[in-house]
Design a protein around this motif. Structure first.
Motif, PDB file in Angstrom:
ATOM      1  N   PRO A 103       0.876  -1.302  -0.168  1.00 33.19           N
ATOM      2  CA  PRO A 103      -0.076  -0.026   0.184  1.00 33.19           C
ATOM      3  C   PRO A 103       0.857   1.167   0.009  1.00 33.19           C
ATOM      4  O   PRO A 103       0.384   2.409  -0.347  1.00 33.19           O
ATOM      5  CB  PRO A 103      -0.681  -0.149   1.403  1.00 33.19           C
ATOM      6  CG  PRO A 103       0.104  -0.888   2.332  1.00 33.19           C
ATOM      7  CD  PRO A 103       0.986  -1.578   1.424  1.00 33.19           C
ATOM      8  N   CYS A 132       1.276   1.303  -5.983  1.00 37.54           N
ATOM      9  CA  CYS A 132       0.638   1.025  -4.610  1.00 37.54           C
ATOM     10  C   CYS A 132      -0.733   0.398  -4.650  1.00 37.54           C
ATOM     11  O   CYS A 132      -1.570   1.170  -5.513  1.00 37.54           O
ATOM     12  CB  CYS A 132       1.169   2.056  -3.717  1.00 37.54           C
ATOM     13  SG  CYS A 132       2.756   2.009  -3.496  1.00 37.54           S
ATOM     14  N   TRP A 133      -1.302  -0.360  -3.844  1.00 32.32           N
ATOM     15  CA  TRP A 133      -2.518  -0.787  -3.741  1.00 32.32           C
ATOM     16  C   TRP A 133      -3.209  -0.675  -2.237  1.00 32.32           C
ATOM     17  O   TRP A 133      -2.598  -0.773  -1.302  1.00 32.32           O
ATOM     18  CB  TRP A 133      -2.466  -2.268  -4.096  1.00 32.32           C
ATOM     19  CG  TRP A 133      -2.009  -2.471  -5.595  1.00 32.32           C
ATOM     20  CD1 TRP A 133      -0.704  -2.508  -6.029  1.00 32.32           C
ATOM     21  CD2 TRP A 133      -2.729  -2.906  -6.716  1.00 32.32           C
ATOM     22  NE1 TRP A 133      -0.497  -2.904  -7.364  1.00 32.32           N
ATOM     23  CE2 TRP A 133      -1.954  -3.093  -7.937  1.00 32.32           C
ATOM     24  CE3 TRP A 133      -4.199  -2.810  -6.956  1.00 32.32           C
ATOM     25  CZ2 TRP A 133      -2.359  -3.432  -9.068  1.00 32.32           C
ATOM     26  CZ3 TRP A 133      -4.561  -3.339  -8.366  1.00 32.32           C
ATOM     27  CH2 TRP A 133      -3.536  -3.232  -9.249  1.00 32.32           C
ATOM     28  N   ARG A 134      -4.468  -0.535  -2.582  1.00 31.38           N
ATOM     29  CA  ARG A 134      -5.460  -0.706  -1.537  1.00 31.38           C
ATOM     30  C   ARG A 134      -6.660  -1.541  -1.944  1.00 31.38           C
ATOM     31  O   ARG A 134      -6.857  -1.446  -3.254  1.00 31.38           O
ATOM     32  CB  ARG A 134      -5.711   0.651  -0.831  1.00 31.38           C
ATOM     33  CG  ARG A 134      -6.617   1.456  -1.635  1.00 31.38           C
ATOM     34  CD  ARG A 134      -6.818   2.823  -1.192  1.00 31.38           C
ATOM     35  NE  ARG A 134      -7.630   3.684  -2.386  1.00 31.38           N
ATOM     36  CZ  ARG A 134      -7.891   5.041  -2.051  1.00 31.38           C
ATOM     37  NH1 ARG A 134      -7.111   5.704  -1.205  1.00 31.38           N
ATOM     38  NH2 ARG A 134      -8.272   5.721  -3.090  1.00 31.38           N
ATOM     39  N   ARG A 143     -10.165   4.551  -6.473  1.00 27.20           N
ATOM     40  CA  ARG A 143      -9.374   3.840  -7.199  1.00 27.20           C
ATOM     41  C   ARG A 143      -8.597   2.879  -6.195  1.00 27.20           C
ATOM     42  O   ARG A 143      -8.285   3.065  -5.084  1.00 27.20           O
ATOM     43  CB  ARG A 143      -8.052   4.571  -7.805  1.00 27.20           C
ATOM     44  CG  ARG A 143      -8.662   5.208  -9.421  1.00 27.20           C
ATOM     45  CD  ARG A 143      -7.658   5.759 -10.162  1.00 27.20           C
ATOM     46  NE  ARG A 143      -6.714   6.467  -9.421  1.00 27.20           N
ATOM     47  CZ  ARG A 143      -5.919   6.826  -8.765  1.00 27.20           C
ATOM     48  NH1 ARG A 143      -6.136   6.659  -8.690  1.00 27.20           N
ATOM     49  NH2 ARG A 143      -5.225   7.650  -8.123  1.00 27.20           N
ATOM     50  N   ARG A 144      -8.173   1.700  -6.854  1.00 25.34           N
ATOM     51  CA  ARG A 144      -7.494   0.862  -5.933  1.00 25.34           C
ATOM     52  C   ARG A 144      -5.753   0.732  -6.153  1.00 25.34           C
ATOM     53  O   ARG A 144      -5.199  -0.016  -5.427  1.00 25.34           O
ATOM     54  CB  ARG A 144      -7.925  -0.539  -6.114  1.00 25.34           C
ATOM     55  CG  ARG A 144      -9.347  -0.936  -5.522  1.00 25.34           C
ATOM     56  CD  ARG A 144      -9.921  -2.124  -5.686  1.00 25.34           C
ATOM     57  NE  ARG A 144     -11.187  -2.258  -4.803  1.00 25.34           N
ATOM     58  CZ  ARG A 144     -11.882  -3.203  -4.932  1.00 25.34           C
ATOM     59  NH1 ARG A 144     -11.825  -4.175  -6.104  1.00 25.34           N
ATOM     60  NH2 ARG A 144     -13.192  -3.102  -4.458  1.00 25.34           N
ATOM     61  N   GLU A 145      -5.577   1.583  -7.079  1.00 26.83           N
ATOM     62  CA  GLU A 145      -3.918   1.580  -7.351  1.00 26.83           C
ATOM     63  C   GLU A 145      -3.398   2.817  -7.815  1.00 26.83           C
ATOM     64  O   GLU A 145      -4.442   3.773  -8.359  1.00 26.83           O
ATOM     65  CB  GLU A 145      -3.676   0.363  -8.416  1.00 26.83           C
ATOM     66  CG  GLU A 145      -4.128   0.591  -9.712  1.00 26.83           C
ATOM     67  CD  GLU A 145      -3.745   1.813 -10.805  1.00 26.83           C
ATOM     68  OE1 GLU A 145      -2.540   2.327 -10.464  1.00 26.83           O
ATOM     69  OE2 GLU A 145      -4.649   2.314 -11.336  1.00 26.83           O
ATOM     70  N   HIS A 146      -2.463   3.150  -7.396  1.00 21.95           N
ATOM     71  CA  HIS A 146      -1.927   4.501  -7.942  1.00 21.95           C
ATOM     72  C   HIS A 146      -0.456   4.325  -7.681  1.00 21.95           C
ATOM     73  O   HIS A 146      -0.019   3.247  -7.271  1.00 21.95           O
ATOM     74  CB  HIS A 146      -2.466   5.720  -7.044  1.00 21.95           C
ATOM     75  CG  HIS A 146      -1.639   5.979  -5.927  1.00 21.95           C
ATOM     76  ND1 HIS A 146      -1.917   7.078  -5.019  1.00 21.95           N
ATOM     77  CD2 HIS A 146      -0.978   5.010  -4.883  1.00 21.95           C
ATOM     78  CE1 HIS A 146      -1.035   7.026  -3.860  1.00 21.95           C
ATOM     79  NE2 HIS A 146      -0.578   5.480  -3.785  1.00 21.95           N
TER      80      HIS A 146
HETATM   81  O1  LIG Z   1      -2.599   7.086  -0.772  1.00 16.07           O
HETATM   82  C1  LIG Z   1      -3.473   6.050  -0.316  1.00 16.07           C
HETATM   83  C2  LIG Z   1      -3.422   4.694  -1.158  1.00 16.07           C
HETATM   84  C3  LIG Z   1      -2.831   3.809  -1.348  1.00 16.07           C
HETATM   85  C4  LIG Z   1      -2.670   2.782  -2.254  1.00 16.07           C
HETATM   86  C5  LIG Z   1      -3.477   2.730  -3.169  1.00 16.07           C
HETATM   87  C6  LIG Z   1      -4.247   4.036  -3.392  1.00 16.07           C
HETATM   88 BR1  LIG Z   1      -5.069   4.361  -4.921  1.00 16.07          BR
HETATM   89  N1  LIG Z   1      -4.232   5.126  -2.386  1.00 16.07           N
END
Ligand SMILES: OCc1cccc(Br)n1
Length: 446
Positions: A103, A132-134, A143-146
């Motif tokens: 993450p 990075c993921w959440r 979103r789940r990734e950036h």
């Molecule tokens: O900044 C918190 C975060 C962590 C991983 C993925 C994403 Br989209 N956002």
């Protein structure tokens, strides 16, 4: 003449039908929920942004590192109620191991620093650009990734490190066309909180959790914040004392509240004085309410924000002097920041600062007829050896298509390989901006 496609299907006229395959059900052609594809236009913007990250890192003499996207879940199982751990993308692999999609990058960096041990010359100045993921509940559709750009300095106690990191983000902002009237940094220190907690003899081990709760102050109702703090056993008197200090917006007021002997005051005064020397003091302001949401910060914390207040934090970072020992390593002073790839693009869009990026093809090489396909390939290879980017036409096309294609990919030249010229060891070179054209000897082509 039958086109090559028609030949392969053995049918002329109409489009060749694809070979039949036993497809039970059509796949979903969209990427998994919360994730993105990067088709060419988006990839050009991403590469442009990342190239700026890398160029700034080079200017600051940071070395690039990277780590697996998949890490042991143990790197992130902190018990401080952080959003980042509550949304961990964790699972058990086929070997029964608890693993997670990272993450954030800092724990991986800490792991590598410990792994490399004391052999690493200090200070360590490393940067990384990584996905990075959440696992965000889809209700919020976020979103789940950036991708995050991280810069970290390990081994420097002094706030000179934080001053350098903030300078690198200022440098990035300037490269992207942003000024201090567009963005700024809110800067504080967790030592402010620490000083207040000590005054009310709140146990040190609650520090991380209190910070995480305070960080939610802007996002959840105040009574919920107070309820969470009370649940930790913090008195209403202490909470009021905390909230008073957190409302401070000037260093002199902080000095008055805490006294100049406090580390927090000395650190921040030094940081602001260094900012003056760097020339970015117009970009930063003291704001005691800034604590950031990661439990492991121990000192200066900062976040980049858009002055119109329309967007979430652009970036954030701070000092984390005890992270290494959290993983069983020997502590080294450390500080760093994370800079995501999403908010910044929204801001650049709002400001009309997105660059106009087009594909960069130098030449189109086109054999006028089929027999010259091999000659065209030879021409393409020669040009590529000279560093030209060449789009070699691979199948028979009408000239009308070629000119349209050249326009679309913004090629600078069209190299026509035709029988008459080829007999004379030449090709026809058409400059697509001046429209000039001339026959050029193959050996003189550059
Ligand atoms: O900044 C918190 C975060 C962590 C991983 C993925 C994403 Br989209 N956002």
């Amino acid at each position: 003449a039958a086109t090559s496609q028609e030949k392969s299907s053995g049918r002329s006229g109409g489009l060749a039908s694809p070979p039949t395959i036993d497809r039970q059900t059509a796949i979903d052609v969209n990427p998994p929920r919360g994730t993105r594809d990067f088709p060419p236009e988006d990839m050009r913007l991403r590469n442009w942004l990342f190239q700026n990250f890398r160029e700034v890192s080079r200017l600051f003499a940071f070395e690039e590192v990277d780590f697996p996207i998949l890490e042991s879940e143990a790197l992130y199982t902190r018990k401080a109620g952080e959003e980042i751990t509550e949304q961990l993308y964790g699972f058990e692999d086929k070997g029964g191991r608890r693993v997670a999609l990272r993450p954030e990058l800092t724990p991986s960096l800490a792991r590598l620093v410990i792994q490399k041990g004391q052999s690493l010359p200090h200070p360590i100045k490393w940067f990384a650009v990584g996905q990075c993921w959440r696992y965000e509940r889809t209700t919020r559709g976020r979103r789940r990734e950036h991708y995050q750009w991280n810069m970290d300095i390990i081994g420097v106690f002094d706030v000179t490190a934080e001053a350098e990191l903030i300078s690198s983000v200022v440098t990035l902002f300037k490269r992207l066309g942003l000024t201090e009237s567009d963005v700024g940094f809110k800067v504080s220190s967790r030592k402010v909180l620490q000083a207040v907690l000590q005054r009310y003899s709140i146990p040190e081990e609650l520090f991380g959790e209190v910070c995480v709760i305070i960080d939610k102050m802007e996002k959840i109702p105040m009574e919920e914040v107070e309820k969470k703090l009370v649940a930790l056993g913090i008195s209403v008197e202490a909470i009021n004392g905390l909230l008073q200090v957190l409302a401070l917006k000037s260093l002199p007021d902080l000095e008055e509240a805490l006294g100049s002997a406090e580390d927090a005051v000395a650190d921040l005064k030094q940081l602001f004085s260094l900012a003056e020397q760097y020339g970015y003091s117009q970009w930063i302001q003291f704001d005691a309410s800034i604590v950031r949401g990661l439990s492991y910060y121990t000192g200066v914390v900062f976040e980049g924000f858009d002055r119109e207040g329309k967007l979430r934090a652009i970036c954030g970072g701070g000092r984390y002097d005890h992270l290494l020992s959290m993983f069983g390593g020997t502590d080294s002073p450390a500080c760093g920041f994370g800079f995501g790839d999403a908010v910044i693009v929204e801001l650049l869009k709002d400001k009309g600062l997105l660059p106009d990026l087009s594909p960069e093809v130098d030449d189109i090489v086109f054999p006028i007829d089929q027999q010259l396909q091999g000659s065209a390939s030879m021409i393409a290879s020669r040009l590529r050896e000279k560093g030209r980017s060449v789009d070699l036409v691979l199948e028979q096309k009408r000239l009308k298509w070629i000119f349209k294609h050249a326009e679309r990919i913004k090629a600078s030249r069209l190299i026509l390989v035709g029988e008459a010229e080829w007999q004379k060891g030449m090709v026809r070179v058409k400059n697509l901006s001046t429209r000039e054209e001339q026959d050029v000897k193959v050996d003189e082509l550059s």
